[in-house]
Design an enzyme around this catalytic site. Structure first.
Site, PDB file in Angstrom:
ATOM      1  N   ASP A  86      -1.426   6.129   6.890  1.00  0.00           N
ATOM      2  CA  ASP A  86      -2.379   5.161   6.440  1.00  0.00           C
ATOM      3  C   ASP A  86      -2.693   4.527   7.707  1.00  0.00           C
ATOM      4  O   ASP A  86      -1.720   3.529   8.187  1.00  0.00           O
ATOM      5  CB  ASP A  86      -2.085   4.503   5.318  1.00  0.00           C
ATOM      6  CG  ASP A  86      -3.092   3.805   4.783  1.00  0.00           C
ATOM      7  OD1 ASP A  86      -4.067   3.453   5.317  1.00  0.00           O
ATOM      8  OD2 ASP A  86      -2.877   3.426   3.629  1.00  0.00           O
TER       9      ASP A  86
ATOM     10  N   LYS B  20     -11.968  -2.460   7.630  1.00  0.00           N
ATOM     11  CA  LYS B  20     -10.947  -3.463   8.482  1.00  0.00           C
ATOM     12  C   LYS B  20     -12.191  -3.688  10.107  1.00  0.00           C
ATOM     13  O   LYS B  20     -11.713  -4.214  10.498  1.00  0.00           O
ATOM     14  CB  LYS B  20      -9.741  -3.362   8.741  1.00  0.00           C
ATOM     15  CG  LYS B  20      -9.192  -2.516   7.236  1.00  0.00           C
ATOM     16  CD  LYS B  20      -8.902  -3.846   6.076  1.00  0.00           C
ATOM     17  CE  LYS B  20      -7.566  -3.240   4.737  1.00  0.00           C
ATOM     18  NZ  LYS B  20      -7.341  -4.952   4.124  1.00  0.00           N
TER      19      LYS B  20
ATOM     20  N   TRP C 132       0.437  -0.857   0.105  1.00  0.00           N
ATOM     21  CA  TRP C 132      -0.161  -0.012   0.141  1.00  0.00           C
ATOM     22  C   TRP C 132       1.008   1.641   0.099  1.00  0.00           C
ATOM     23  O   TRP C 132       0.611   2.477  -0.568  1.00  0.00           O
ATOM     24  CB  TRP C 132      -0.639  -0.327   1.016  1.00  0.00           C
ATOM     25  CG  TRP C 132      -1.917  -1.651   1.182  1.00  0.00           C
ATOM     26  CD1 TRP C 132      -1.543  -2.403   1.843  1.00  0.00           C
ATOM     27  CD2 TRP C 132      -2.763  -1.523  -0.275  1.00  0.00           C
ATOM     28  NE1 TRP C 132      -3.056  -2.914   1.894  1.00  0.00           N
ATOM     29  CE2 TRP C 132      -3.554  -2.558   0.268  1.00  0.00           C
ATOM     30  CE3 TRP C 132      -3.092  -1.306  -0.824  1.00  0.00           C
ATOM     31  CZ2 TRP C 132      -4.490  -3.166   0.144  1.00  0.00           C
ATOM     32  CZ3 TRP C 132      -4.112  -1.579  -2.046  1.00  0.00           C
ATOM     33  CH2 TRP C 132      -4.372  -3.051  -1.682  1.00  0.00           C
TER      34      TRP C 132
END
Length: 357
Positions: free
Chosen positions: A166, A190, A99
């Site tokens: 993030d 999540k 990511w």
């Protein structure tokens, strides 16, 4: 048979979130109208938005001068929005996985990007240390938890430049000193809600400092000024997110959540380290993620990977197959996963070892 949900995302949500959201599909807030059909401008949904924003602030002790936004587009859209809004000439990134690699790629469209350190040399199985953050960067970006590789930054770093993070997969899993960051963001699928909503915690004074024109929908100021209501927000996902925030508060907040998560992770890592059939992919214990536990078959047992996956599936384990890019196994221990599911996985691993000695 009871199923134990270890999917990495979209992932397990609290039972109360599922129930309340399902009920609201048929009758939202006593209106007699479905949550899926309600106007985002109705007073009932405006109340949902305002409570969710305030609960995020309360649970994370967000200081004055920050806004909480609930947007569409996923964290991947934030990869571009951040440099669009914050980068003048240069930014700095720590590369700890897939990511952050994608975030770096997007940032390079807007100016110079300095990668201060990377763990790619060992397939992202550790968190780099002792790197230097350039003081001429407009911001420094980190990914706190790496779902694919099972590493996590568990402390709030000190940075000489504005810090961006993030936190898609570990938000609300531990206390965070929000004052050390100018922007925290993540996909909600999540630890918070179904896929479809992205959270952004942003210091208001960080916007409006770049010269480039920014499209309206990609400008943070647009959403700060309108309280995330400039356009139709993801109503369904935000309602579910509110239910999860209420659940975390009722449990005792992120401090209690952290204690539970540490207990779950320790239980599983201890079994991986003990069990002769398996080994962890992240060997430095301080870098091991509390959210995503990655492991493989131990040396000499590689041929039993398929057999264990089949055995675990028969025992009710769901979503334990590792990411396609790394293989092996991954057990995601997000906030809503009950400790009973970790106990069931540990028992499953012990039985497999006994059967295959």
């Amino acid at each position: 048979m009871k199923k134990h949900n270890f999917y990495a995302g979209p992932s397990i949500l609290p039972d109360v979130t599922l129930k309340n959201t399902a009920d609201a599909i048929f009758d939202f807030a006593g209106t007699g109208v479905s949550l899926l059909s309600i106007s985002h401008r109705s007073k009932e949904f405006v109340a949902v938005m305002e409570e969710a924003q305030q609960l995020m602030k309360d649970l994370l002790n967000v200081p004055e001068g920050y806004s909480v936004l609930f947007l569409g587009g996923g964290a991947s859209t934030q990869f571009a929005m951040i440099p669009y809004n914050l980068m003048g000439k240069k930014s700095a990134y720590l590369n700890t996985g897939a990511w952050s690699t994608k975030a770096i790629k997007e940032a390079k469209l807007f100016g110079e990007v300095e990668v201060v350190a990377s763990s790619e040399d060992k397939n992202f199985t550790y968190i780099p240390k002792d790197f230097t953050i350039p003081e001429d960067a407009d911001y420094f970006h980190i990914t706190t938890n790496n779902t694919i590789y099972g590493t996590e930054i568990k402390t709030d770093l000190d940075s000489p430049v504005p810090l961006v993070a993030d936190m898609s997969s570990d938000i609300l899993s531990r206390p965070v000193d929000v004052s050390k960051y100018v922007l925290i963001y993540g996909g909600a699928q999540k630890n918070l809600a179904p896929a479809g909503v992205t959270f952004v915690i942003i210091r208001d004074d960080i916007v409006g400092k770049v010269d480039r024109p920014i499209p309206t929908m990609l400008n943070y100021k647009t959403h700060i000024d309108k309280g995330s209501m400039f356009n139709t927000p993801p109503v369904f996902a935000i309602y579910a997110l509110l239910q999860t925030l209420r659940w975390v508060k009722e449990l005792g907040g992120v401090e209690i959540m952290q204690q539970i998560n540490q207990k779950k992770a320790a239980m599983l890592y201890d079994e991986i380290d003990r069990n002769s059939m398996f080994k962890g992919t992240v060997t430095n214990k301080e870098d091991r993620s509390l959210m995503n536990v990655c492991f493989v078959m131990n040396d000499g047992h590689e041929d039993k990977e398929k057999a264990f996956l089949e055995f675990a599936t028969q025992k009710g384990m769901v979503g334990v197959k590792g990411h396609r890019s790394v293989g092996g196994f991954r057990a995601s221990l997000y906030n809503a996963l009950p400790i009973e599911s970790v106990e069931a996985l540990v028992t499953c691993m012990q039985e497999f070892e006994k059967n295959n000695r």
